[in-house]
Design an enzyme around this catalytic site. Sequence first.
Site, PDB file in Angstrom:
ATOM      1  N   HIS A 102      -6.042 -21.756   9.441  1.00  0.00           N
ATOM      2  CA  HIS A 102      -7.367 -22.183   8.976  1.00  0.00           C
ATOM      3  C   HIS A 102      -8.121 -21.035   8.299  1.00  0.00           C
ATOM      4  CE1 HIS A 102     -11.439 -23.526   8.653  1.00  0.00           C
ATOM      5  NE2 HIS A 102     -11.770 -22.390   9.248  1.00  0.00           N
TER       6      HIS A 102
ATOM      7  N   GLN B 134     -11.381   7.470  -5.122  1.00  0.00           N
ATOM      8  CA  GLN B 134     -11.952   7.986  -3.880  1.00  0.00           C
ATOM      9  C   GLN B 134     -13.278   8.690  -4.220  1.00  0.00           C
ATOM     10  OE1 GLN B 134     -11.129   7.464  -0.780  1.00  0.00           O
ATOM     11  NE2 GLN B 134      -9.073   6.556  -0.947  1.00  0.00           N
TER      12      GLN B 134
ATOM     13  N   ASP C 203      -2.683   8.260  -1.801  1.00  0.00           N
ATOM     14  CA  ASP C 203      -3.978   8.955  -1.823  1.00  0.00           C
ATOM     15  C   ASP C 203      -4.307   9.422  -0.412  1.00  0.00           C
ATOM     16  OD1 ASP C 203      -4.423   6.489  -0.625  1.00  0.00           O
ATOM     17  OD2 ASP C 203      -6.438   6.279  -1.444  1.00  0.00           O
TER      18      ASP C 203
ATOM     19  N   ASP D 124       0.858  -1.183   0.000  1.00  0.00           N
ATOM     20  CA  ASP D 124       0.000   0.000   0.000  1.00  0.00           C
ATOM     21  C   ASP D 124       0.903   1.244   0.000  1.00  0.00           C
ATOM     22  OD1 ASP D 124       0.958   0.203   2.571  1.00  0.00           O
ATOM     23  OD2 ASP D 124      -0.992  -0.038   3.546  1.00  0.00           O
ATOM     24  N   SER D 125       0.302   2.421  -0.053  1.00  0.00           N
ATOM     25  CA  SER D 125       1.085   3.653  -0.225  1.00  0.00           C
ATOM     26  C   SER D 125       1.558   4.218   1.098  1.00  0.00           C
ATOM     27  CB  SER D 125       0.233   4.698  -0.920  1.00  0.00           C
ATOM     28  OG  SER D 125      -0.805   5.120  -0.054  1.00  0.00           O
ATOM     29  N   GLY D 126       0.991   3.743   2.206  1.00  0.00           N
ATOM     30  CA  GLY D 126       1.319   4.291   3.518  1.00  0.00           C
ATOM     31  C   GLY D 126       0.321   5.342   3.981  1.00  0.00           C
ATOM     32  N   GLY D 127      -0.437   5.895   3.065  1.00  0.00           N
ATOM     33  CA  GLY D 127      -1.331   6.999   3.405  1.00  0.00           C
ATOM     34  C   GLY D 127      -2.390   6.633   4.424  1.00  0.00           C
ATOM     35  N   PHE D 128      -2.999   5.471   4.242  1.00  0.00           N
ATOM     36  CA  PHE D 128      -4.088   5.077   5.139  1.00  0.00           C
ATOM     37  C   PHE D 128      -3.596   4.934   6.574  1.00  0.00           C
ATOM     38  CE2 PHE D 128      -6.728   1.830   7.238  1.00  0.00           C
ATOM     39  CZ  PHE D 128      -7.968   2.424   7.124  1.00  0.00           C
TER      40      PHE D 128
ATOM     41  N   ASP E  56      -7.915  -7.382  -0.050  1.00  0.00           N
ATOM     42  CA  ASP E  56      -7.036  -7.633   1.101  1.00  0.00           C
ATOM     43  C   ASP E  56      -7.850  -7.291   2.330  1.00  0.00           C
ATOM     44  OD1 ASP E  56      -6.724  -4.565   0.854  1.00  0.00           O
ATOM     45  OD2 ASP E  56      -5.792  -5.040   2.768  1.00  0.00           O
TER      46      ASP E  56
ATOM     47  N   CYS F 267      -7.729 -28.403  10.640  1.00  0.00           N
ATOM     48  CA  CYS F 267      -8.945 -29.198  10.462  1.00  0.00           C
ATOM     49  C   CYS F 267      -8.664 -30.678  10.219  1.00  0.00           C
ATOM     50  CB  CYS F 267      -9.777 -28.630   9.309  1.00  0.00           C
ATOM     51  SG  CYS F 267     -10.458 -27.012   9.701  1.00  0.00           S
TER      52      CYS F 267
ATOM     53  N   GLY G 200     -11.248   3.875   0.401  1.00  0.00           N
ATOM     54  CA  GLY G 200     -12.155   4.672   1.229  1.00  0.00           C
ATOM     55  C   GLY G 200     -13.451   3.978   1.561  1.00  0.00           C
TER      56      GLY G 200
ATOM     57  N   CYS H 297      -7.099 -27.864   5.809  1.00  0.00           N
ATOM     58  CA  CYS H 297      -5.926 -27.233   6.417  1.00  0.00           C
ATOM     59  C   CYS H 297      -5.409 -28.100   7.564  1.00  0.00           C
ATOM     60  CB  CYS H 297      -6.268 -25.829   6.908  1.00  0.00           C
ATOM     61  SG  CYS H 297      -7.023 -25.770   8.542  1.00  0.00           S
TER      62      CYS H 297
HETATM   63 ZN   LIG Z   1      -9.304 -25.570   8.259  1.00  0.00          ZN
END
Ligand SMILES: [Zn+2]
Length: 373
Positions: A335, A189, A146, A92-96, A266, A309, A216, A306
């Site tokens: 998991h 935005q 941004d 990411d850009s770091g802005g958030f 993400d 599980c 945003g 996984c």
């Molecule tokens: Zn699992």
Amino acid sequence: MTTFAHRITATDGAARTGLLQTAHGDIATPAFMPVGTAGTVKAMTADAVRATGADIVLGNTYHLMLRPGAERVASLGGLHRFMDWPGPILTDSGGFQVMSLAKLRKLDPDGVTFQSHLDGSTHRLTPARSIEIQHLLDATITMALDECTSFPATHDEAHASMQLSMRWAERSRDAFRQRDGYGLFGIVQGSIYPDLRAASARALTTIGFDGYAVGGLAIGEGQATTFTVLDATVPHLPTDAPRYLMGVGTPDDLIGAVQRGIDMFDCVIPTRAGRTARAYTSRGVFNLRNARFADDAAPLDTACFCLACTRHSRAYLHHLFKAEEILGPMLLTWHNVHYYQDLMRGLRAAIASRGLEAFASATRAAWAPEELS
Ligand SMILES: [Zn+2]
């Protein structure tokens, strides 16, 4: 030669599935990117992240610029080598995070000056410096700097903030060094206002990016509004370029956004939930601290393959959390990330067979309401 190209192989309604080709490998879309904030997906080894089927992880510029420092990561061979993840990385850009974590931040037309939340030291982030940091990290996908418009915002506030982000998008584009198989994404935005979102999408398209993010959102507006904004935004974005919905979300959010034409996501939900005993499963959300699991010999999710599980019981996971053993967060994070990747695999297969609606209905119906806790 590797080009940065999104090859769409099938569509179903507005949804698409395909392959994003990068310098560090292919990304099957729609894709979920586990969040590797400070050069690690918390509580998981890189091998474990790979074993869930994730093609790409996210790194946070704000955290990495402060500790260990972008120049240091570069001198150690870049973030891929540093964290043993040779695959694609989006930063990411770091802005958030400057806006959400830093102290004494001061925004001006050219960037933002702030104090580190770690030691109070003063730092500055401009579009050019953000792009340079992401270059030093060797990000496969770089995000334009941004300003994440706060929520709620009036139309005037959102308009001014969006216009600042569009100026920074242009500066980010100018600073980005185009390399084969690397990409730069712009960020739409405009808060909850359809006219601003459309204007932002058009402005970014005019500048020209390798992909387009919708930013945003998921900051308190609610899922119905998130989806309304997507409906007002996606039609204004180029068809072939990848579309990335930032910071979203729950499994239900992902299904709805894929149905609206989003290709990448993400979110900290699966990893954060894994550390707090919340399990996302094919049967809904469980809280493993709940006493009803103390004698439950069944696997957490019979549909999941996984490690947690296939090798352990709900009772054992419950015990690990009650005893505050570190293996509890490790197994449950594994998991949850695995479940998110299973969901993406299911969505991709459903789009390819033009059965997305049926897959979405069946998946949602299986989240048994009585299990929710
Ligand atoms: Zn699992």
